[in-house]
Design an enzyme around this catalytic site. Structure first.
Site, PDB file in Angstrom:
ATOM      1  N   HIS A 174      -1.575   1.445  -4.238  1.00 32.37           N
ATOM      2  CA  HIS A 174      -1.977   2.842  -4.092  1.00 32.37           C
ATOM      3  C   HIS A 174      -1.128   3.788  -4.933  1.00 32.37           C
ATOM      4  O   HIS A 174      -1.133   4.995  -4.699  1.00 32.37           O
ATOM      5  CB  HIS A 174      -1.939   3.252  -2.613  1.00 32.37           C
ATOM      6  CG  HIS A 174      -2.983   2.549  -1.793  1.00 32.37           C
ATOM      7  ND1 HIS A 174      -2.974   2.511  -0.410  1.00 32.37           N
ATOM      8  CD2 HIS A 174      -4.082   1.832  -2.170  1.00 32.37           C
ATOM      9  CE1 HIS A 174      -4.015   1.801   0.019  1.00 32.37           C
ATOM     10  NE2 HIS A 174      -4.695   1.379  -1.024  1.00 32.37           N
ATOM     11  N   CYS A 223      -1.735  13.589 -15.230  1.00 29.95           N
ATOM     12  CA  CYS A 223      -2.660  14.694 -15.468  1.00 29.95           C
ATOM     13  C   CYS A 223      -3.937  14.450 -14.664  1.00 29.95           C
ATOM     14  O   CYS A 223      -4.451  13.333 -14.617  1.00 29.95           O
ATOM     15  CB  CYS A 223      -2.974  14.809 -16.957  1.00 29.95           C
ATOM     16  SG  CYS A 223      -4.023  16.226 -17.311  1.00 29.95           S
ATOM     17  N   GLY A 231       2.894  -4.427   8.988  1.00 28.37           N
ATOM     18  CA  GLY A 231       2.959  -2.967   9.066  1.00 28.37           C
ATOM     19  C   GLY A 231       1.759  -2.256   8.497  1.00 28.37           C
ATOM     20  O   GLY A 231       1.875  -1.133   8.023  1.00 28.37           O
ATOM     21  N   CYS A 286      -1.918  18.040 -22.495  1.00 27.42           N
ATOM     22  CA  CYS A 286      -3.203  18.704 -22.818  1.00 27.42           C
ATOM     23  C   CYS A 286      -3.141  20.215 -22.587  1.00 27.42           C
ATOM     24  O   CYS A 286      -3.991  20.949 -23.088  1.00 27.42           O
ATOM     25  CB  CYS A 286      -4.351  18.074 -22.032  1.00 27.42           C
ATOM     26  SG  CYS A 286      -4.339  18.447 -20.261  1.00 27.42           S
ATOM     27  N   PRO A 337       3.425  -4.367  15.785  1.00 24.57           N
ATOM     28  CA  PRO A 337       3.515  -4.202  17.248  1.00 24.57           C
ATOM     29  C   PRO A 337       2.142  -3.981  17.893  1.00 24.57           C
ATOM     30  O   PRO A 337       1.988  -4.191  19.099  1.00 24.57           O
ATOM     31  CB  PRO A 337       4.387  -2.962  17.442  1.00 24.57           C
ATOM     32  CG  PRO A 337       4.917  -2.592  16.113  1.00 24.57           C
ATOM     33  CD  PRO A 337       4.115  -3.302  15.056  1.00 24.57           C
ATOM     34  N   CYS A 380      -0.119  20.339 -17.266  1.00 29.09           N
ATOM     35  CA  CYS A 380       0.144  19.141 -18.064  1.00 29.09           C
ATOM     36  C   CYS A 380       0.756  19.530 -19.413  1.00 29.09           C
ATOM     37  O   CYS A 380       0.153  20.306 -20.170  1.00 29.09           O
ATOM     38  CB  CYS A 380      -1.163  18.371 -18.279  1.00 29.09           C
ATOM     39  SG  CYS A 380      -0.938  16.962 -19.379  1.00 29.09           S
ATOM     40  N   GLN A 415       0.848  -1.197   0.000  1.00 30.19           N
ATOM     41  CA  GLN A 415       0.000   0.000   0.000  1.00 30.19           C
ATOM     42  C   GLN A 415       0.881   1.243   0.000  1.00 30.19           C
ATOM     43  O   GLN A 415       0.380   2.355  -0.082  1.00 30.19           O
ATOM     44  CB  GLN A 415      -0.889   0.003   1.249  1.00 30.19           C
ATOM     45  CG  GLN A 415      -1.871  -1.147   1.282  1.00 30.19           C
ATOM     46  CD  GLN A 415      -2.449  -1.330   2.674  1.00 30.19           C
ATOM     47  OE1 GLN A 415      -3.373  -0.632   3.068  1.00 30.19           O
ATOM     48  NE2 GLN A 415      -1.910  -2.260   3.431  1.00 30.19           N
ATOM     49  N   CYS A 475      -7.199  12.940 -20.236  1.00 29.14           N
ATOM     50  CA  CYS A 475      -5.791  13.005 -20.659  1.00 29.14           C
ATOM     51  C   CYS A 475      -5.043  11.889 -19.932  1.00 29.14           C
ATOM     52  O   CYS A 475      -5.196  11.727 -18.724  1.00 29.14           O
ATOM     53  CB  CYS A 475      -5.215  14.371 -20.298  1.00 29.14           C
ATOM     54  SG  CYS A 475      -3.465  14.538 -20.683  1.00 29.14           S
ATOM     55  N   ASP A 514       6.093   4.845  -1.541  1.00 37.81           N
ATOM     56  CA  ASP A 514       7.432   5.424  -1.404  1.00 37.81           C
ATOM     57  C   ASP A 514       8.511   4.785  -2.274  1.00 37.81           C
ATOM     58  O   ASP A 514       9.636   5.288  -2.352  1.00 37.81           O
ATOM     59  CB  ASP A 514       7.864   5.406   0.072  1.00 37.81           C
ATOM     60  CG  ASP A 514       7.799   4.011   0.703  1.00 37.81           C
ATOM     61  OD1 ASP A 514       8.048   3.012   0.005  1.00 37.81           O
ATOM     62  OD2 ASP A 514       7.500   3.927   1.916  1.00 37.81           O
TER      63      ASP A 514
HETATM   64  P1  OAD Z   1      -1.475   2.955   8.880  1.00 34.39           P
HETATM   65  O1  OAD Z   1      -0.780   4.216   9.285  1.00 34.39           O
HETATM   66  O2  OAD Z   1      -2.952   2.945   8.889  1.00 34.39           O
HETATM   67  O3  OAD Z   1      -0.996   1.772   9.814  1.00 34.39           O
HETATM   68  C1  OAD Z   1       0.363   1.553  10.068  1.00 34.39           C
HETATM   69  C2  OAD Z   1       0.476   0.281  10.867  1.00 34.39           C
HETATM   70  O4  OAD Z   1       1.844  -0.026  11.012  1.00 34.39           O
HETATM   71  C3  OAD Z   1      -0.117   0.343  12.281  1.00 34.39           C
HETATM   72  O5  OAD Z   1      -0.958  -0.761  12.496  1.00 34.39           O
HETATM   73  C4  OAD Z   1       1.118   0.284  13.189  1.00 34.39           C
HETATM   74  O6  OAD Z   1       0.864  -0.403  14.414  1.00 34.39           O
HETATM   75  C5  OAD Z   1       2.076  -0.476  12.324  1.00 34.39           C
HETATM   76  N1  OAD Z   1       3.500  -0.212  12.595  1.00 34.39           N
HETATM   77  C6  OAD Z   1       4.097   0.922  12.996  1.00 34.39           C
HETATM   78  N2  OAD Z   1       5.419   0.753  13.088  1.00 34.39           N
HETATM   79  C7  OAD Z   1       5.677  -0.526  12.713  1.00 34.39           C
HETATM   80  C8  OAD Z   1       6.857  -1.314  12.573  1.00 34.39           C
HETATM   81  N3  OAD Z   1       8.074  -0.809  12.841  1.00 34.39           N
HETATM   82  N4  OAD Z   1       6.722  -2.611  12.168  1.00 34.39           N
HETATM   83  C9  OAD Z   1       5.502  -3.131  11.892  1.00 34.39           C
HETATM   84  N5  OAD Z   1       4.358  -2.438  11.999  1.00 34.39           N
HETATM   85  C10 OAD Z   1       4.443  -1.152  12.401  1.00 34.39           C
HETATM   86  O7  OAD Z   1      -0.875   2.544   7.444  1.00 34.39           O
HETATM   87  P2  OAD Z   1      -1.517   1.621   6.323  1.00 34.39           P
HETATM   88  O8  OAD Z   1      -2.225   0.475   6.902  1.00 34.39           O
HETATM   89  O9  OAD Z   1      -0.444   1.362   5.334  1.00 34.39           O
HETATM   90  O10 OAD Z   1      -3.633   5.300   1.609  1.00 34.39           O
HETATM   91  O11 OAD Z   1      -2.558   2.620   5.703  1.00 34.39           O
HETATM   92  C11 OAD Z   1      -3.311   2.210   4.592  1.00 34.39           C
HETATM   93  C12 OAD Z   1      -3.583   3.370   3.692  1.00 34.39           C
HETATM   94  O12 OAD Z   1      -4.216   4.415   4.433  1.00 34.39           O
HETATM   95  C13 OAD Z   1      -2.331   4.027   3.132  1.00 34.39           C
HETATM   96  O13 OAD Z   1      -1.843   3.358   1.990  1.00 34.39           O
HETATM   97  C14 OAD Z   1      -2.823   5.397   2.785  1.00 34.39           C
HETATM   98  C15 OAD Z   1      -3.650   5.692   4.022  1.00 34.39           C
HETATM   99  O14 OAD Z   1      -4.677   6.600   3.848  1.00 34.39           O
HETATM  100  C16 OAD Z   1      -3.498   6.204   0.637  1.00 34.39           C
HETATM  101  O15 OAD Z   1      -2.740   7.127   0.708  1.00 34.39           O
HETATM  102  C17 OAD Z   1      -4.349   5.911  -0.538  1.00 34.39           C
END
Ligand code: OAD
Length: 249
Positions: A123, A131, A193, A155, A220, A152, A105, A136, A108
């Site tokens: 994502h 754009c 994570g 376009c 964690p 852009c 997800q 476009c 980076d």
């Molecule tokens: P979140 O910020 O929702 O969750 C991060 C998770 O990582 C949490 O459950 C933490 O407990 C865990 N965490 C933190 N440090 C850690 C470590 N060192 N090792 C393992 N786990 C750790 O992030 P996502 O679940 O990725 O979407 O969020 C999903 C989506 O919501 C993202 O892709 C983004 C956001 O809105 C978009 O931008 C479209």
């Protein structure tokens, strides 16, 4: 359900070596140990400080493109300073040796920087610009020096936006389909994570479970997935991979 005992890392190693088809789903926590903020798990995380609908939606961009562009520019700078951590590096090494399909997800690019060749970026990627006009199809690699909003070049009518999925938008169909197929077809699904709160990404573990796969979570903190997982490793993923990789070499 097992938790973070001494034996659990050797058990994870054994499970990885015996699996036929592995799917790994990563979220922001996998890049946390590289110094990149998460979205919703701490006071410093993005959505604790900023309104997601203002900064990560088409409406937010239409209201104030400058504000949104600069926020992404700030994130790009944070990410550009980050380096892959032992979890990214370990996953890239495992991908070369094991039948492992990587879904992220994260936007980076750190999995690719660590050497992962095939990454299903659900994502999108923050270093792509596209754009904003749906009619476009222009896309380009972001240039470091492009700090201001760009019109852009194709376009000449709309601004470029970051190539990430915003709230209310559909995921790219081919990536969604590939992730869906891989999840239904695996026998080991590792969720690491991620808060397992954002769909459709959060739904892939359930598809894997329905197909009989073992589900392992590395995080964690507890998530909505934890109670459905066969094992949970309650530790930072970088430290898990530091202990795991020597057992697989
Ligand atoms: P979140 O910020 O929702 O969750 C991060 C998770 O990582 C949490 O459950 C933490 O407990 C865990 N965490 C933190 N440090 C850690 C470590 N060192 N090792 C393992 N786990 C750790 O992030 P996502 O679940 O990725 O979407 O969020 C999903 C989506 O919501 C993202 O892709 C983004 C956001 O809105 C978009 O931008 C479209």
């Amino acid at each position: 359900m097992l938790n973070s005992s001494e034996k659990i890392i050797p058990q994870l190693a054994a499970q990885l070596l015996s699996a036929q088809r592995i799917v790994v789903m990563t979220g922001a926590g996998v890049s946390a140990e590289s110094g990149i903020s998460t979205f919703r798990d701490s006071e410093d995380s993005y959505w604790s400080q900023f309104d997601p609908m203002t900064l990560a939606s088409l409406d937010g961009f239409s209201d104030n493109p400058q504000r949104v562009w600069h926020w992404y520019q700030w994130r790009r700078q944070q990410i550009a300073l980050a380096r892959p951590n032992p979890a990214h590096v370990g996953l890239a090494q495992l991908q070369r040796r094991l039948p492992l399909y990587l879904i992220t997800q994260n936007v980076d690019g750190l999995h690719q920087q660590a050497g992962s060749q095939q990454v299903c970026e659900l994502h999108g990627n923050i270093f792509i610009n596209q754009c904003v006009s749906v009619s476009c199809n222009y896309r380009e690699q972001h240039q470091d020096n492009a700090s201001d909003l760009i019109t852009c070049p194709q376009c000449q009518q709309a601004y470029l936006r970051p190539g990430v999925v915003w709230f209310g938008e559909c995921l790219a169909a081919e990536r969604l389909e590939a992730a869906d197929l891989a999840s239904r077809d695996c026998d080991l699904f590792l969720s690491m994570g991620t808060s397992a709160a954002v769909y459709p990404a959060a739904g892939f573990a359930a598809l894997a479970k329905q197909s009989g796969a073992q589900i392992i979570e590395i995080n964690p903190a507890a998530t909505p997935l934890s109670e459905h997982a066969d094992w949970v490793i309650r530790a930072p993923v970088g430290s898990v991979f530091e202990r795991l990789m020597p057992l697989l070499s």
